[in-house]
Design a protein around this motif. Sequence first.
Motif, short mmCIF file in Angstrom:
data_model
loop_
_atom_site.label_atom_id
_atom_site.label_comp_id
_atom_site.label_asym_id
_atom_site.label_seq_id
_atom_site.Cartn_x
_atom_site.Cartn_y
_atom_site.Cartn_z
N ALA A 127 -17.99 4.86 7.79
CA ALA A 127 -18.27 4.02 6.63
C ALA A 127 -19.72 4.17 6.17
O ALA A 127 -20.00 4.27 4.97
N ARG A 128 -20.65 4.17 7.13
CA ARG A 128 -22.06 4.30 6.77
C ARG A 128 -22.33 5.64 6.09
O ARG A 128 -23.03 5.70 5.07
N LEU A 129 -21.77 6.71 6.65
CA LEU A 129 -21.98 8.03 6.07
C LEU A 129 -21.37 8.13 4.68
O LEU A 129 -21.94 8.77 3.79
N SER A 130 -20.20 7.51 4.48
CA SER A 130 -19.58 7.55 3.15
C SER A 130 -20.45 6.82 2.13
O SER A 130 -20.59 7.27 0.98
N GLU A 131 -21.05 5.70 2.54
CA GLU A 131 -21.95 4.99 1.61
C GLU A 131 -23.24 5.78 1.40
O GLU A 131 -23.77 5.82 0.28
N ASN A 132 -23.73 6.42 2.45
CA ASN A 132 -24.92 7.25 2.28
C ASN A 132 -24.67 8.41 1.34
O ASN A 132 -25.56 8.81 0.57
N LYS B 232 -6.77 15.56 9.45
CA LYS B 232 -6.42 14.42 8.63
C LYS B 232 -7.66 13.86 7.96
O LYS B 232 -8.69 13.63 8.60
N VAL B 233 -7.56 13.61 6.65
CA VAL B 233 -8.68 13.12 5.86
C VAL B 233 -8.34 11.73 5.34
O VAL B 233 -7.21 11.47 4.92
N PHE B 234 -9.29 10.83 5.36
CA PHE B 234 -9.04 9.46 4.92
C PHE B 234 -10.35 8.82 4.51
O PHE B 234 -11.44 9.35 4.77
N ARG B 235 -10.24 7.70 3.85
CA ARG B 235 -11.40 6.86 3.54
C ARG B 235 -11.31 5.59 4.37
O ARG B 235 -10.23 5.21 4.82
#
Length: 455
Positions: A165-170, A240-243
């Motif tokens: 989650a942190r990396l996705s926001e970064n 597998k890819v996800f958010r």
Amino acid sequence: MRIKTFSLTTILVVLVQIISAQEKVLSKEEAVKLALENNFGIIIAKNNVEVAENNKNILNSGFLPSITGNAGANYQRDDSTFEFPGQFITDEDGNQVPRPDTDLYKAEAQRYNAGLTANYTLFDGLGRLYDYKRLKEEYNLSELQARETIETTILQLFTVYFEVARLSENIGVLEETFSNTKNRLQRAEYSFEYGQNNKLDVLNAEVDLVNDSINLMNERQTFKNTQRDLNVLLNQELIKVFRVDTTIVFTDPLTLDNYLNEGERNNIRMLQAEKNVMINDYSLKAGKSVFLPTIGLTGSYGWNLNQSAPSAFFPGINTNNTRNFALGANLTWNLFDGGSGITQVKNAKILLDSQDTLQEQIEQEVKRDIANAKGNYENRLEVFRLQEQNVNTATNNYNRSNERYKLGQITSVELRQAQLNLLNAKTSKNLAKYNAKLAELELLQLTGQLLNTNL
């Protein structure tokens, strides 16, 4: 040429957004569900609980009798010739003649037997009673150990989940920074073409754009690696890819205070220490059974059928059919076994004393761990709130710097510094947010409430 490049970039951004929209969102609840079902460590822990459950069953208690059955069959066929040397018989004429040989062919003999033997221990010095209680407590301990494994796995799961989650926001912050730098480069190129500034602004913007691109690429690669780490924890396919859900909700302070009040009582290490004390106590009591006698009952039932073959003197088949039933009682008292029983009891007492001491040590350590975790959580939560304020300040600073840069009141270097300040503030806020939540989860684990709260 710049128009074509801009159009291609726009298309790529749109495609990335479409692909991201198609990715499945892995909620926290679903992640926990997948971990409980598929995680390797949790599966092994559940298997250990099943083994302990089998061990505490009445079938493993020694309270049931033992019954042994046996059966046998024997078949024999003989072909014999009996000779009578020196013996005479009287024939029809009254003369003495030698007794002729007698032949027996296919003389069959059959023997059959079957029986049941039962043994039951009425009293064994209470050893099996305390062993049975010990097995029950070992089962309870295995459940606590499985719970500890689950809690540790869940905490590990959210450590990786929140990192995703942190990396996705970064990545979102870095994409925004890249976009702003790109716009700055375009403005600098336009201004240079119209003679409003020198080439230095263009070169500075190009360097900054390359740096922002590299930072974005590295962050995306780290994001992919961390996603694979999460797939391993969930026992999913690595591709597998996800958010993930980036929403963070902290536990209500009043609820957290209630958890803290009962923290020592519900702590998993404390509960395990209590079970270990009980197990050692039952082992000591079971060991004392060597000083008492053992009383048991035995019973048996048997059947035998014997069909003997005919002989020269008994030409007919002899059949013998017997049945028997027996009951008995026995008392065994090992008055002295050489001292091994006394030694075992003494050692069991020492182990029990050691377990009591270990329980006191664990109690002190748990108090310390809860106090430290509480302090860490409060500190990280305050840091997160300060970082939120810092983001607001850095945002206002960057917006004003950007306006002043457009008016030519500051240089591109000063604008870049404001941009970096905003970037650092946002990424630091993301880090502080998830660090605070992880600190809360660690505190919940120590108070025994990690599996009882909404994450």
